[in-house]
Design a protein around this motif. Structure first.
Motif, PDB file in Angstrom:
ATOM      1  N   LEU A  17      -8.488 -22.797 -41.320  1.00 61.45           N
ATOM      2  CA  LEU A  17      -7.758 -21.743 -40.602  1.00 61.45           C
ATOM      3  C   LEU A  17      -6.925 -20.912 -41.576  1.00 61.45           C
ATOM      4  CD1 LEU A  17      -6.657 -23.770 -37.438  1.00 61.45           C
ATOM      5  CD2 LEU A  17      -8.384 -21.968 -37.520  1.00 61.45           C
ATOM      6  N   ARG A  18      -6.295 -21.599 -42.525  1.00 59.11           N
ATOM      7  CA  ARG A  18      -5.472 -20.877 -43.505  1.00 59.11           C
ATOM      8  C   ARG A  18      -6.326 -19.881 -44.290  1.00 59.11           C
ATOM      9  NH1 ARG A  18      -0.484 -22.951 -47.068  1.00 59.11           N
ATOM     10  NH2 ARG A  18       0.262 -23.266 -44.975  1.00 59.11           N
ATOM     11  N   LYS A  19      -7.541 -20.318 -44.676  1.00 56.92           N
ATOM     12  CA  LYS A  19      -8.440 -19.411 -45.418  1.00 56.92           C
ATOM     13  C   LYS A  19      -8.833 -18.203 -44.580  1.00 56.92           C
ATOM     14  CE  LYS A  19     -10.510 -22.887 -48.392  1.00 56.92           C
ATOM     15  NZ  LYS A  19     -11.539 -23.915 -48.357  1.00 56.92           N
ATOM     16  N   LYS A  20      -8.872 -18.394 -43.270  1.00 58.15           N
ATOM     17  CA  LYS A  20      -9.242 -17.285 -42.387  1.00 58.15           C
ATOM     18  C   LYS A  20      -8.028 -16.425 -42.005  1.00 58.15           C
ATOM     19  CE  LYS A  20     -13.207 -19.603 -40.245  1.00 58.15           C
ATOM     20  NZ  LYS A  20     -14.231 -18.646 -40.679  1.00 58.15           N
ATOM     21  N   GLY A  21      -6.858 -16.806 -42.531  1.00 54.02           N
ATOM     22  CA  GLY A  21      -5.662 -16.015 -42.246  1.00 54.02           C
ATOM     23  C   GLY A  21      -5.000 -16.378 -40.932  1.00 54.02           C
ATOM     24  N   VAL A  22      -5.378 -17.532 -40.366  1.00 56.13           N
ATOM     25  CA  VAL A  22      -4.773 -17.974 -39.100  1.00 56.13           C
ATOM     26  C   VAL A  22      -3.601 -18.894 -39.429  1.00 56.13           C
ATOM     27  CG1 VAL A  22      -5.161 -19.260 -36.959  1.00 56.13           C
ATOM     28  CG2 VAL A  22      -6.989 -17.844 -37.908  1.00 56.13           C
ATOM     29  N   ARG A  23      -2.446 -18.616 -38.818  1.00 54.25           N
ATOM     30  CA  ARG A  23      -1.273 -19.472 -39.044  1.00 54.25           C
ATOM     31  C   ARG A  23      -1.315 -20.640 -38.075  1.00 54.25           C
ATOM     32  NH1 ARG A  23       4.019 -19.769 -37.647  1.00 54.25           N
ATOM     33  NH2 ARG A  23       3.895 -18.080 -36.142  1.00 54.25           N
ATOM     34  N   ALA A  24      -1.371 -21.855 -38.627  1.00 51.78           N
ATOM     35  CA  ALA A  24      -1.527 -23.042 -37.772  1.00 51.78           C
ATOM     36  C   ALA A  24      -0.223 -23.834 -37.657  1.00 51.78           C
ATOM     37  CB  ALA A  24      -2.627 -23.934 -38.322  1.00 51.78           C
ATOM     38  N   VAL A  25       0.053 -24.269 -36.454  1.00 50.03           N
ATOM     39  CA  VAL A  25       1.215 -25.111 -36.154  1.00 50.03           C
ATOM     40  C   VAL A  25       0.674 -26.456 -35.675  1.00 50.03           C
ATOM     41  CG1 VAL A  25       3.190 -25.368 -34.578  1.00 50.03           C
ATOM     42  CG2 VAL A  25       2.632 -23.118 -35.517  1.00 50.03           C
ATOM     43  N   VAL A  26       1.350 -27.540 -36.040  1.00 47.69           N
ATOM     44  CA  VAL A  26       0.936 -28.872 -35.574  1.00 47.69           C
ATOM     45  C   VAL A  26       1.914 -29.343 -34.502  1.00 47.69           C
ATOM     46  CG1 VAL A  26       0.753 -31.307 -36.221  1.00 47.69           C
ATOM     47  CG2 VAL A  26      -0.157 -29.550 -37.734  1.00 47.69           C
ATOM     48  N   ALA A  27       1.375 -29.831 -33.391  1.00 49.80           N
ATOM     49  CA  ALA A  27       2.214 -30.443 -32.348  1.00 49.80           C
ATOM     50  C   ALA A  27       1.736 -31.874 -32.149  1.00 49.80           C
ATOM     51  CB  ALA A  27       2.112 -29.652 -31.044  1.00 49.80           C
TER      52      ALA A  27
END
Lengths: 95, 160
Positions: free
Chosen positions: B35-45
Motif C-alpha cells: 500500500l505504501r508503494k502505491k501511495g496509500v496511507r495505511a493505519v492499523v487497528a
C-alpha cells in the motif's frame, strides 16, 4: 470491555458464534428486538452480523458482546433505564 | 491513467484480529509495504497484542504508520469522525466475521476480507454481506495468502 466490564454481568454463553447468540435470544427470551451493528448499548457500539438480536426479561438485557480474542459472549445485565432506552431506540430504528 | 496513480493519496485501515494465527503479522506488514508503494496511507487497528506485534516487528517504522485501538476505530467510524477508502479486515474466526459485518454496515462500503487459518473456508462461507474475499489456507506459512493477495489486490484497490 470499558464500562460493561465494570458492571455486574452474567455470562450465558462464551466463545459462541453470532448465530448461536441470535438463536439463543430468539428461542429463550420472552421479548427481543433486532438492531443493526453499531447500535449503542451501555455506551458501546455493538459488534455483529445483522440482524443482531437483543433480548429482554423485564429489566434484564441479554446481548452479544464480541472481542477479537475471545469471540462472542452472550451477556445478561440488569438495568431498567438502559432496557427502556434500547426498546425505544430499537422502535425508532424500525420506523 | 494507471491504477497506481488513481489510488495515490487514499487511506486504508488494516483491522487485525486476535494474533493467535502466526501469518497475521507478516501479512499485515507485507500489505502495508504494498500500500505504501502505491501511495496509500495505511493505519492499523487492533487489540493491544496485535498492535504490539506489528510495532515490534517494524521498529524503524518502515511500513507501520499510525496504530489505533480497535474499539476506538469502531467508535470513530460509527460516529463518522473518521473514514477510510479501504477497510481490510483480517478474519480467522467468527469474531472477525462480526467485525467485518459491522464495518460494512457502518460505512456502507465494500470491505476487503483477508480470510486465513485452519477454518478459512468455513469463515468465508459465513460471509453473506457485500465483501471482497481474499481467502487461503494459511496458518504458519504466509505464502498461500501472500500469493492470493498479489493476484487480486491490484484489481481490488482499483475497483473499489
Amino acid at each position: 470491555m470499558g464500562c460493561i466490564e465494570s458492571m455486574k454481568y452474567e455470562i450465558i454463553l462464551r466463545d459462541a458464534s453470532f448465530r448461536e447468540c441470535r438463536d439463543y435470544i430468539r428461542a429463550n427470551c420472552s421479548e427481543y428486538v433486532d438492531v443493526i451493528p453499531g447500535f449503542k448499548i451501555f455506551d458501546k457500539h455493538i459488534i455483529g452480523v445483522p440482524p443482531i438480536s437483543i433480548g429482554f426479561e423485564g429489566d434484564l438485557i441479554i446481548f452479544p458482546f464480541t472481542k477479537p480474542c475471545y469471540g462472542t459472549f452472550l451477556m445478561k445485565i440488569e438495568d431498567h433505564d438502559e432496557a427502556v432506552r434500547i426498546r425505544q431506540s430499537a422502535l425508532k430504528l424500525k420506523k | 491513467m494507471t491504477s497506481e496513480t488513481r489510488i495515490e493519496g487514499k487511506t486504508a485501515v488494516l483491522v487485525l484480529g486476535c494474533p493467535q494465527v502466526p501469518v497475521q503479522t507478516g501479512i499485515a506488514l507485507y500489505l502495508m509495504s504494498i500500500l505504501r508503494k502505491k501511495g496509500v496511507r495505511a493505519v492499523v487497528a487492533g487489540n493491544r497484542a496485535a498492535r504490539l506485534l506489528v510495532e515490534v516487528s517494524d521498529p524503524e517504522r518502515h511500513y507501520v504508520g499510525e496504530v489505533m485501538d480497535i474499539d476506538r476505530y469502531i467508535d470513530e467510524i460509527a460516529d463518522k469522525k473518521r473514514s477510510f477508502d479501504y477497510h481490510f479486515i483480517f478474519i480467522h474466526n467468527d469474531a472477525g466475521v462480526s467485525y467485518a459485518a459491522t464495518v460494512q454496515s457502518l460505512t456502507g462500503t465494500t470491505v476487503i476480507a483477508l480470510i486465513y487459518g485452519e477454518h478459512f473456508q468455513e469463515m468465508a462461507d459465513l460471509i453473506e454481506f457485500p465483501c471482497e474475499k481474499i481467502a487461503a489456507k494459511a496458518v504458519h506459512n504466509p505464502m498461500p495468502l501472500k500469493n492470493k493477495l498479489d493476484e487480486v489486490l491490484p484489481w481490488v484497490v482499483s475497483n473499489l
